[in-house]
Scaffold this active site. Structure first.
Site: not given
Length: 279
Positions: A206, A225
């Site tokens: 991420k 996310d």
DNA sequence: GGCCAGGTGTACC
DNA sequence: GGTACACATGGC
């Protein structure tokens, strides 16, 4: 001037140093303080000492991107079209890779307002003073990797980094010593560059994708996310329980060559138009 | 006070 | 391969 929404672009979770003051946005680009505002449809940039570098600013703000052409490459699906309509002037920044990497290392399980606090504390403690507006505290640069590499972890913790202090310190050591060359990533494939970034402790897919997208402009980087996860589930898979694997595959194929831009529109949309918490 | 935040590493099965 | 939990800190 091309379409540009300063608030959505500067204060939408890509960068963490811009402050909305008196209708404008104040921040630091490299070693220059700058104040931005839109006036009669034009972008106005005010600097402290010199005329500034217009080309550098345009590149940073993504004004080289042809938004209309980008949107035309999007799949014609209702959620994405709604997200674009809600914020048509949202652009992807082209940030300094180190500042972007360091900032997102601090981002894990923190709210955006807290990331802003940590970044401000870091800059106040370890950045260099630069010329700024009169009658205001002197602005500071974002501390370089070399600067942070020499800071004891205990002092980093005083900036409220918590367990992330160790990760930031490690990244500063690697980048500061040249073992990780952030400029060299520009010449690599996205996969290679991502592997380089995730080699750092505390940097997973991420955070690496955030850096690849918000600093390097890699459109094939799609940060997922909790907010994007929620957007995908609610907008594209309602009343289903898709596995994370399914969602990941979906993001890799559905959004086309400008998936990174699509991601940012969806992120902004779900955060600003569905104010309940992620589930 | 409990839950959550622009996640990741580790220890399990 | 997955799944659970710890990790610091502050806002709500």
């Amino acid at each position: 001037m091309p379409l540009l929404d300063l608030e959505a672009t500067l204060d939408g979770g890509q960068a963490f140093r811009w402050r909305g003051i008196d209708g404008g946005w104040e921040g630091v680009l490299g070693d220059r303080w700058v104040r931005l505002r839109t006036e009669a449809g034009n972008l106005v940039a005010e600097t402290a000492t010199d005329p500034g570098d217009g080309a550098r600013l345009r590149h940073y703000l993504g004004l080289d991107d042809d938004l209309e052409a980008i949107v035309r490459t999007f799949p014609d699906d209702p959620p994405l079209m709604a997200a674009v309509r809600a914020c048509p002037g949202l652009r992807l920044l082209r940030q300094d890779p180190w500042e972007c990497l360091a900032s997102f290392i601090l981002s894990s399980t923190k709210q955006i307002v807290q990331i802003q606090q940590c970044v401000a504390l870091l800059c106040d403690a370890f950045g260099n003073i630069i010329p700024g507006p009169a009658n205001a505290p002197s602005p500071r640069t974002f501390p370089t990797a070399t600067q942070l590499a020499s800071v004891p972890e205990s002092q980093l913790r005083e900036c409220k980094l918590g367990f992330r202090a160790r990760y930031l310190s490690a990244a500063a050591q690697e980048v500061g010593a040249g073992r990780l060359d952030l400029e060299a990533l520009r010449g690599m494939s996205t996969t290679e560059a991502r592997d380089q970034l995730t080699g750092l402790p505390g940097v997973g897919p991420k955070i690496a994708n955030c850096v690849l997208l918000f600093a390097y402009g890699r459109q094939d980087a799609f940060p997922v996310d909790v907010w994007v996860l929620r957007a995908l589930r609610e907008l594209y898979f309602p009343r289903r329980r898709p596995k994370p694997r399914t969602l990941l595959r979906f993001t890799e194929t559905h959004f086309g060559p400008n998936a990174g831009y699509a991601q940012q529109y969806l992120f902004h949309f779900i955060r600003n138009h569905r104010p309940t918490k992620p589930s």
